[in-house]
Design a protein around this motif. Structure first.
Motif, PDB file in Angstrom:
ATOM      1  N   LYS A   1      51.813  97.794  51.359  1.00  0.00           N
ATOM      2  CA  LYS A   1      50.754  97.921  50.345  1.00  0.00           C
ATOM      3  C   LYS A   1      51.305  98.347  48.973  1.00  0.00           C
ATOM      4  CE  LYS A   1      46.958  98.811  53.574  1.00  0.00           C
ATOM      5  NZ  LYS A   1      45.857  99.688  53.977  1.00  0.00           N
TER       6      LYS A   1
ATOM      7  N   ASP B   1      39.930  98.931  50.699  1.00  0.00           N
ATOM      8  CA  ASP B   1      39.793  99.890  51.804  1.00  0.00           C
ATOM      9  C   ASP B   1      38.655 100.886  51.534  1.00  0.00           C
ATOM     10  OD1 ASP B   1      41.721  98.938  53.557  1.00  0.00           O
ATOM     11  OD2 ASP B   1      43.327 100.143  52.696  1.00  0.00           O
TER      12      ASP B   1
ATOM     13  N   ALA C   1      45.336 112.832  52.655  1.00  0.00           N
ATOM     14  CA  ALA C   1      45.562 112.426  51.258  1.00  0.00           C
ATOM     15  C   ALA C   1      46.564 111.286  51.200  1.00  0.00           C
ATOM     16  CB  ALA C   1      46.043 113.616  50.437  1.00  0.00           C
TER      17      ALA C   1
ATOM     18  N   ALA D   1      44.828 105.645  52.482  1.00  0.00           N
ATOM     19  CA  ALA D   1      43.405 105.350  52.692  1.00  0.00           C
ATOM     20  C   ALA D   1      42.535 106.237  51.798  1.00  0.00           C
ATOM     21  CB  ALA D   1      43.034 105.536  54.160  1.00  0.00           C
ATOM     22  N   VAL D   2      42.911 107.487  51.651  1.00  0.00           N
ATOM     23  CA  VAL D   2      42.122 108.403  50.808  1.00  0.00           C
ATOM     24  C   VAL D   2      42.277 108.027  49.342  1.00  0.00           C
ATOM     25  CG1 VAL D   2      41.808 110.809  50.094  1.00  0.00           C
ATOM     26  CG2 VAL D   2      42.294 110.258  52.491  1.00  0.00           C
TER      27      VAL D   2
ATOM     28  N   ARG E   1      47.366 118.838  54.619  1.00  0.00           N
ATOM     29  CA  ARG E   1      48.409 119.828  54.947  1.00  0.00           C
ATOM     30  C   ARG E   1      49.276 120.059  53.720  1.00  0.00           C
ATOM     31  NH1 ARG E   1      50.999 117.057  60.216  1.00  0.00           N
ATOM     32  NH2 ARG E   1      51.447 115.571  58.550  1.00  0.00           N
TER      33      ARG E   1
ATOM     34  N   LYS F   1      50.321 117.288  47.387  1.00  0.00           N
ATOM     35  CA  LYS F   1      50.005 115.856  47.410  1.00  0.00           C
ATOM     36  C   LYS F   1      48.543 115.602  47.072  1.00  0.00           C
ATOM     37  CE  LYS F   1      50.515 112.448  51.077  1.00  0.00           C
ATOM     38  NZ  LYS F   1      51.201 112.333  52.358  1.00  0.00           N
TER      39      LYS F   1
ATOM     40  N   TYR G   1      43.702 123.547  54.910  1.00  0.00           N
ATOM     41  CA  TYR G   1      42.931 123.675  56.151  1.00  0.00           C
ATOM     42  C   TYR G   1      42.500 125.118  56.395  1.00  0.00           C
ATOM     43  CZ  TYR G   1      43.797 118.854  57.532  1.00  0.00           C
ATOM     44  OH  TYR G   1      43.802 117.478  57.589  1.00  0.00           O
TER      45      TYR G   1
ATOM     46  N   ALA H   1      40.565 110.913  57.649  1.00  0.00           N
ATOM     47  CA  ALA H   1      41.409 109.859  57.079  1.00  0.00           C
ATOM     48  C   ALA H   1      42.881 110.243  57.211  1.00  0.00           C
ATOM     49  CB  ALA H   1      41.038 109.615  55.631  1.00  0.00           C
TER      50      ALA H   1
ATOM     51  N   SER I   1      46.355 110.260  59.692  1.00  0.00           N
ATOM     52  CA  SER I   1      46.866 109.338  60.716  1.00  0.00           C
ATOM     53  C   SER I   1      47.092 110.071  62.032  1.00  0.00           C
ATOM     54  CB  SER I   1      48.154 108.675  60.222  1.00  0.00           C
ATOM     55  OG  SER I   1      49.074 109.659  59.795  1.00  0.00           O
TER      56      SER I   1
ATOM     57  N   LEU J   1      46.487 108.396  65.480  1.00  0.00           N
ATOM     58  CA  LEU J   1      47.372 107.318  65.941  1.00  0.00           C
ATOM     59  C   LEU J   1      48.364 107.836  66.972  1.00  0.00           C
ATOM     60  CD1 LEU J   1      48.058 105.458  62.559  1.00  0.00           C
ATOM     61  CD2 LEU J   1      46.290 105.019  64.278  1.00  0.00           C
TER      62      LEU J   1
ATOM     63  N   ASP K   1      46.875 113.150  68.026  1.00  0.00           N
ATOM     64  CA  ASP K   1      46.851 114.532  67.525  1.00  0.00           C
ATOM     65  C   ASP K   1      45.539 114.837  66.814  1.00  0.00           C
ATOM     66  OD1 ASP K   1      49.407 115.167  68.420  1.00  0.00           O
ATOM     67  OD2 ASP K   1      50.312 114.193  66.668  1.00  0.00           O
TER      68      ASP K   1
ATOM     69  N   LEU L   1      38.766 107.122  60.762  1.00  0.00           N
ATOM     70  CA  LEU L   1      39.232 105.838  60.215  1.00  0.00           C
ATOM     71  C   LEU L   1      39.978 104.979  61.234  1.00  0.00           C
ATOM     72  CD1 LEU L   1      38.386 106.956  57.451  1.00  0.00           C
ATOM     73  CD2 LEU L   1      40.440 105.921  56.515  1.00  0.00           C
ATOM     74  N   ALA L   2      40.696 105.636  62.141  1.00  0.00           N
ATOM     75  CA  ALA L   2      41.395 104.853  63.168  1.00  0.00           C
ATOM     76  C   ALA L   2      40.329 104.145  64.016  1.00  0.00           C
ATOM     77  CB  ALA L   2      42.255 105.762  64.024  1.00  0.00           C
ATOM     78  N   TYR L   3      40.699 103.029  64.658  1.00  0.00           N
ATOM     79  CA  TYR L   3      39.696 102.294  65.442  1.00  0.00           C
ATOM     80  C   TYR L   3      40.308 101.804  66.748  1.00  0.00           C
ATOM     81  CZ  TYR L   3      42.129  98.544  63.038  1.00  0.00           C
ATOM     82  OH  TYR L   3      43.114  97.728  62.532  1.00  0.00           O
TER      83      TYR L   3
ATOM     84  N   GLY M   1      36.618 103.489  62.818  1.00  0.00           N
ATOM     85  CA  GLY M   1      36.822 102.679  61.619  1.00  0.00           C
ATOM     86  C   GLY M   1      36.750 101.178  61.803  1.00  0.00           C
TER      87      GLY M   1
END
Ligand code: NDP
Length: 277
Positions: free
Chosen positions: A69, A105, A131, A134-135, A155, A159, A178, A193, A195, A198, A201, A219-221, A243
């Motif tokens: 991307k 997105d 962040a 996708a965000v 976290r 960023k 957090y 949003a 990862s 995946l 976690d 967001l994951a699907y 997602g």
């Protein structure tokens, strides 16, 4: 030859894009083909060479997925505002010898939340976890939907601060770590949003952020009830979604941009949905 489109990524075997765009083309009677291309990771210029070869062969547009991307954004001649804020392109259009970068997105995510799930953001407290790319694509569309408050947590705080600093209209936008969430009360909508899902976690989000009358979006699907959605369910949230709708809606945005026809998405989402539990 009919109009050629493709999705490019690496790996690409898992992609649903040819199926989605094939269904869109059939339904809206567009004479086009859509294939999947495994883009080269090395050497540095090979990705751009592959895109140019596709254009030379008559390609009209491409969807771009991980890890290309940023490279797609960098090689473009023109970039939309949302692609520019994201610093990334998930769609390319090829017109009059020029490469135009877009990022659908965020609008796809917003449309899935507001239209498909019937959860208008206006006046709501919205929490976004993560962040990453996708965000970055979602911030402008989310702010345009006028939430009462939009809080982004990551976290790596530096960023998320750097990302938010790029947004001009920061009225209702805040960032935090957090550790600050416990004191922030309940949110109407919590969007994962990150990862984290995946790898199975859970981001370190306290259950206190969820409202039983609110919603949780992952967001994951295709991963059924992720640790995040399970946490939300256990906190009493009834409205949980993954997602898959975002995936189909961002594809519909690209299709409409390329073809000038907006396809129906409901049946395609239903076809791709993996039940959560
Ligand atoms: P990036 O790699 O760009 O960003 C990852 C983000 O997740 C970072 O903010 C990172 O935080 C955070 N993160 C990773 N692991 C954890 C963890 N264990 N706990 C807390 N935070 C964590 O990813 P993308 O933005 O591209 O993608 C994010 C998710 O969105 C993925 O699940 C992806 O599959 C999904 N996605 C879905 C789409 C759809 O159409 N449905 C489209 C695009 C993405 P830090 O910065 O602190 O490391």
């Amino acid at each position: 030859m009919n109009d050629q489109y493709a999705v490019i990524g690496n790996p690409i075997g898992h992609t649903k894009s040819p199926l989605i765009h094939g269904l869109f083309a059939e339904e809206s009677q567009q004479d086009m083909s859509y294939t999947a291309i495994e883009g080269p990771l090395e050497p540095q210029d090979a990705f751009a060479d592959t895109v140019r070869a596709f254009i030379a062969a008559g390609g009209k547009g491409m969807n771009v997925t991980a890890p290309f991307k940023l490279k797609a954004f960098a090689m473009a001649d023109e970039r939309s505002e949302r692609a520019t804020l994201a610093g990334a392109a998930n769609a390319l259009g090829f017109k009059d010898g020029r490469i135009i970068a877009e990022n659908f997105d965020g609008v796809g995510l917003l449309r899935d939340i507001e239209v498909n799930l019937n959860l208008p953001m206006a006046g709501k407290r919205v929490l976004v976890l993560g962040a990453g790319g996708a965000v970055r694509g979602a911030l402008l569309p989310f702010l345009a939907a006028r939430p009462a408050e939009l809080v982004v947590v990551n976290r790596d705080i530096a960023k998320v601060r750097a990302l938010v600093d790029q947004v001009a209209t920061s009225g209702s936008l805040a960032v935090c770590g957090y550790g600050d969430l416990e004191a922030m009360g309940q949110f109407d909508l919590v969007v994962n949003a990150t990862s984290a899902s995946l790898t199975g976690d859970l981001p370190p989000v306290p259950p206190s952020v969820f409202s039983p009358t609110g919603a949780a979006y992952e967001l994951a699907y295709g991963k059924r009830l992720t640790p995040f959605l399970r946490l939300a369910r256990n906190a009493g949230v009834l409205g949980v979604a993954d997602g898959v709708g975002m995936l189909v809606e961002q594809a519909a945005e690209a299709f409409a941009w390329w073809r000038g026809v907006r396809p129906q998405t409901r049946a395609v989402i239903d076809r791709l949905t993996v039940p959560l539990a």
